[in-house]
Design a protein around this motif. Sequence first.
Motif, PDB file in Angstrom:
ATOM      1  N   LEU B 134       0.844  -0.929  -0.065  1.00  0.00           N
ATOM      2  CA  LEU B 134      -0.066  -0.093   0.171  1.00  0.00           C
ATOM      3  C   LEU B 134       0.802   1.463   0.036  1.00  0.00           C
ATOM      4  O   LEU B 134       2.024   1.245   0.543  1.00  0.00           O
ATOM      5  N   SER B 135       0.138   2.331  -0.343  1.00  0.00           N
ATOM      6  CA  SER B 135       1.061   3.781  -0.492  1.00  0.00           C
ATOM      7  C   SER B 135       0.966   4.212   1.000  1.00  0.00           C
ATOM      8  O   SER B 135       0.022   3.652   1.746  1.00  0.00           O
ATOM      9  N   GLY B 136       1.923   5.251   1.271  1.00  0.00           N
ATOM     10  CA  GLY B 136       1.927   5.802   2.723  1.00  0.00           C
ATOM     11  C   GLY B 136       0.526   6.189   3.570  1.00  0.00           C
ATOM     12  O   GLY B 136       0.082   5.983   4.504  1.00  0.00           O
ATOM     13  N   GLY B 137      -0.353   7.029   2.382  1.00  0.00           N
ATOM     14  CA  GLY B 137      -1.447   7.281   2.985  1.00  0.00           C
ATOM     15  C   GLY B 137      -2.426   6.185   2.969  1.00  0.00           C
ATOM     16  O   GLY B 137      -3.177   6.065   4.236  1.00  0.00           O
ATOM     17  N   GLU B 138      -2.610   5.023   2.276  1.00  0.00           N
ATOM     18  CA  GLU B 138      -3.076   4.047   2.297  1.00  0.00           C
ATOM     19  C   GLU B 138      -2.952   3.200   3.817  1.00  0.00           C
ATOM     20  O   GLU B 138      -3.726   2.647   4.524  1.00  0.00           O
ATOM     21  N   GLN B 139      -1.577   3.146   3.842  1.00  0.00           N
ATOM     22  CA  GLN B 139      -1.112   2.425   5.335  1.00  0.00           C
ATOM     23  C   GLN B 139      -1.550   3.321   6.495  1.00  0.00           C
ATOM     24  O   GLN B 139      -1.918   2.455   7.437  1.00  0.00           O
ATOM     25  N   GLN B 140      -1.749   4.546   6.211  1.00  0.00           N
ATOM     26  CA  GLN B 140      -2.155   5.130   7.578  1.00  0.00           C
ATOM     27  C   GLN B 140      -3.614   5.062   7.635  1.00  0.00           C
ATOM     28  O   GLN B 140      -4.210   4.582   8.958  1.00  0.00           O
ATOM     29  N   MET B 141      -4.401   5.039   6.615  1.00  0.00           N
ATOM     30  CA  MET B 141      -5.795   4.557   6.763  1.00  0.00           C
ATOM     31  C   MET B 141      -5.885   3.299   7.357  1.00  0.00           C
ATOM     32  O   MET B 141      -6.894   3.164   8.008  1.00  0.00           O
ATOM     33  N   LEU B 142      -5.182   2.342   6.918  1.00  0.00           N
ATOM     34  CA  LEU B 142      -5.278   0.910   7.427  1.00  0.00           C
ATOM     35  C   LEU B 142      -4.899   0.972   8.750  1.00  0.00           C
ATOM     36  O   LEU B 142      -5.542   0.153   9.486  1.00  0.00           O
ATOM     37  N   ALA B 143      -4.173   1.654   9.116  1.00  0.00           N
ATOM     38  CA  ALA B 143      -3.791   1.654  10.646  1.00  0.00           C
ATOM     39  C   ALA B 143      -4.756   2.144  11.557  1.00  0.00           C
ATOM     40  O   ALA B 143      -5.004   1.820  12.494  1.00  0.00           O
ATOM     41  N   MET B 144      -5.457   3.084  11.071  1.00  0.00           N
ATOM     42  CA  MET B 144      -6.561   3.768  11.731  1.00  0.00           C
ATOM     43  C   MET B 144      -7.524   2.716  11.393  1.00  0.00           C
ATOM     44  O   MET B 144      -8.313   2.785  12.812  1.00  0.00           O
ATOM     45  N   GLY B 145      -7.909   2.190  10.390  1.00  0.00           N
ATOM     46  CA  GLY B 145      -9.277   1.373  10.500  1.00  0.00           C
ATOM     47  C   GLY B 145      -9.001   0.144  11.338  1.00  0.00           C
ATOM     48  O   GLY B 145      -9.900  -0.331  12.141  1.00  0.00           O
ATOM     49  N   ARG B 146      -7.737  -0.269  11.614  1.00  0.00           N
ATOM     50  CA  ARG B 146      -7.469  -1.414  12.168  1.00  0.00           C
ATOM     51  C   ARG B 146      -7.562  -1.116  13.839  1.00  0.00           C
ATOM     52  O   ARG B 146      -8.289  -1.865  14.539  1.00  0.00           O
ATOM     53  N   ALA B 147      -7.393  -0.062  14.038  1.00  0.00           N
ATOM     54  CA  ALA B 147      -7.741   0.459  15.394  1.00  0.00           C
ATOM     55  C   ALA B 147      -9.166   0.482  15.761  1.00  0.00           C
ATOM     56  O   ALA B 147      -9.720   0.216  16.809  1.00  0.00           O
ATOM     57  N   LEU B 148      -9.879   1.168  14.915  1.00  0.00           N
ATOM     58  CA  LEU B 148     -11.435   1.238  14.889  1.00  0.00           C
ATOM     59  C   LEU B 148     -11.938  -0.044  15.131  1.00  0.00           C
ATOM     60  O   LEU B 148     -13.049  -0.155  15.742  1.00  0.00           O
ATOM     61  N   MET B 149     -11.197  -1.082  14.697  1.00  0.00           N
ATOM     62  CA  MET B 149     -12.086  -2.482  14.756  1.00  0.00           C
ATOM     63  C   MET B 149     -12.430  -3.041  16.216  1.00  0.00           C
ATOM     64  O   MET B 149     -13.039  -3.854  16.328  1.00  0.00           O
ATOM     65  N   SER B 150     -11.644  -2.287  17.185  1.00  0.00           N
ATOM     66  CA  SER B 150     -11.953  -2.927  18.524  1.00  0.00           C
ATOM     67  C   SER B 150     -12.830  -1.740  19.107  1.00  0.00           C
ATOM     68  O   SER B 150     -12.810  -1.732  20.442  1.00  0.00           O
ATOM     69  N   LYS B 151     -13.637  -0.885  18.511  1.00  0.00           N
ATOM     70  CA  LYS B 151     -14.447  -0.246  18.675  1.00  0.00           C
ATOM     71  C   LYS B 151     -14.034   0.975  20.161  1.00  0.00           C
ATOM     72  O   LYS B 151     -14.601   0.616  21.145  1.00  0.00           O
ATOM     73  N   PRO B 152     -12.850   1.398  19.880  1.00  0.00           N
ATOM     74  CA  PRO B 152     -12.242   2.118  20.952  1.00  0.00           C
ATOM     75  C   PRO B 152     -13.213   3.308  21.297  1.00  0.00           C
ATOM     76  O   PRO B 152     -13.721   4.235  20.741  1.00  0.00           O
ATOM     77  N   LYS B 153     -13.281   3.736  22.820  1.00  0.00           N
ATOM     78  CA  LYS B 153     -13.678   4.713  23.407  1.00  0.00           C
ATOM     79  C   LYS B 153     -12.554   5.934  23.276  1.00  0.00           C
ATOM     80  O   LYS B 153     -12.925   6.948  23.324  1.00  0.00           O
ATOM     81  N   LEU B 154     -11.567   5.392  23.610  1.00  0.00           N
ATOM     82  CA  LEU B 154     -10.244   6.500  23.624  1.00  0.00           C
ATOM     83  C   LEU B 154      -9.483   5.828  22.523  1.00  0.00           C
ATOM     84  O   LEU B 154      -8.765   4.848  22.546  1.00  0.00           O
ATOM     85  N   LEU B 155      -9.129   6.800  21.446  1.00  0.00           N
ATOM     86  CA  LEU B 155      -8.155   6.435  20.279  1.00  0.00           C
ATOM     87  C   LEU B 155      -6.833   7.358  20.442  1.00  0.00           C
ATOM     88  O   LEU B 155      -7.046   8.738  20.465  1.00  0.00           O
TER      89      LEU B 155
END
Lengths: 291, 233
Positions: B134-155
């Motif tokens: 993936l490109s750098g931007g896509e990797q950042q999106m993936l990193a954020m998307g991956r974190a959202l998968m745990s339904k965080p209250k604090l990100l």
Amino acid sequence: MSLITQLIDGLSLGSVYAVIALGYTMVYGIAKMLNFAHGDVIMVGGYICYEIMVSAGMPSILGILAAMVVCTVLGITIERFAYKPLRKAGSLAVLITAIGVSYFLQNAAMLIFGSETKTFTSVVPSFALAIKDLSISGLTLVTIVVSVVIMIALTLFIKKSKIGKAMRAVSEDKDAAELMGINVNSTISVTFAIGSALAAIAGVLLCSTSKGIMPTTGSMPGIKAFTAAVFGGIGSIPGAMVGGLLLGVIETLSKAYISYELTDAIVFAILIVVLLVRPTGLFGKKINEKV
Amino acid sequence: MLKVENANVYYGKIHALKDISLEVNEGEIVALIGANGAGKSTTLKTISGLLRSKTGSIVLFDENISHTEAHKLVSKGMAHVPEGRRIFLQMTVLENLQMGAYTTKASEVDALIEDVFERFPRLKHRKNQIAGTLSGGEQQMLAMGRALMSKPKLLMLDEPSMGLAPILVKQIFDIIKELHAAGTTILLVEQNAEMALKVADRAYVLESGRIVLSGTGKELAQSDAIKKAYLGG
């Protein structure tokens, strides 16, 4: 013996190497350490099976199961008490510890089981498969089938299962895996457990082929399988499989057609050549990182 | 929601964090700004349990988590997108998201993956691609998307704009605002102080391991000291 028989014997030996090499490569991939005691876990598996099957006269399947259970517990115990305290230590300290564990297991086996070679009866009833003038022994056949089933099952497990994926995540980035909620320590334990259970099966198959067992039974196959893992690219699962199979075939063929005595020299010479040409092994991972 | 009190962290003999105390309230965006090596990432790692403070306490939802193992914090509602994204480069996009959902109930995973794909449509097209391609931007999106998968209250986001083209930086910050509007509390570490102070309710300024200034995003953006040091005059 014909070339085909030699090839089949080579595949049989190689598939056992592959199963052992999987243990090396999985542990290396996840814990980034060379577990040189892995070969001796093979020997322990052999002895447990021997005691149940030969000394106690129980069915061989019980011997195999007991060997797997004992080796699994042994693998987890070794990791917990010998390697885990060194998680943050230098790799040299871990390597020396692994060699220490190896000697410890060999000497413990010598104390418990004695140093003389004991006669091991094959876990596979003796039968042979005859196709035209080609005859394959039951043990050879079972060895190949069992190893192939193990390899396929393990590949699927690592590719598809939740724990398998966690293992890959841990092997790539421990901290990131931890941030996903993956318990890195227990994932490492699971890896040792699987590797050791596989070593138990390999031990039983090896002892059945060599028809004998002694406290140093595991060293040479251990080193060979380690070579196979490096040959295939340490850390790579398909690499360990291909490396193991190739090594077994090369070893058997050079024993038959070149020189029995020089076989080990030939095997290791090939390893050196492969590493000169491809330092990361046949399937060695080259990570393309984009930042 | 999160309260860090008097944290002191050492790398061997180096005293990396000195008496750090900070607070994040529910529904806020709080920014940590400061120069390279000021201790911003170290602060986040200490909160998420990858590093340990020698003193003080870290409290999340009224529970002292100072000694809780990092992997146990995910199910308590905390997600940390580390510096440099740290996605699993040899795994596929989909597998990365599944890893993010490691502690999430299996029945919810598919819906969460759909949510992430809706927020980051580019990931959907690449779901079976190895993340390392993936490109750098896509990797950042993936990193954020991956974190959202745990339904965080604090990100907690560590330098989400690092190495990205300005248009992508804007996109990432838009997403941060969206997540905030959807009710996620955010602790943001940024070198891009200007962008960070624009979105932040409050901010702390770190300098060589110490908090030297704190205030609302607006106050800090207008403070002369900050303008000189971080906003280019």
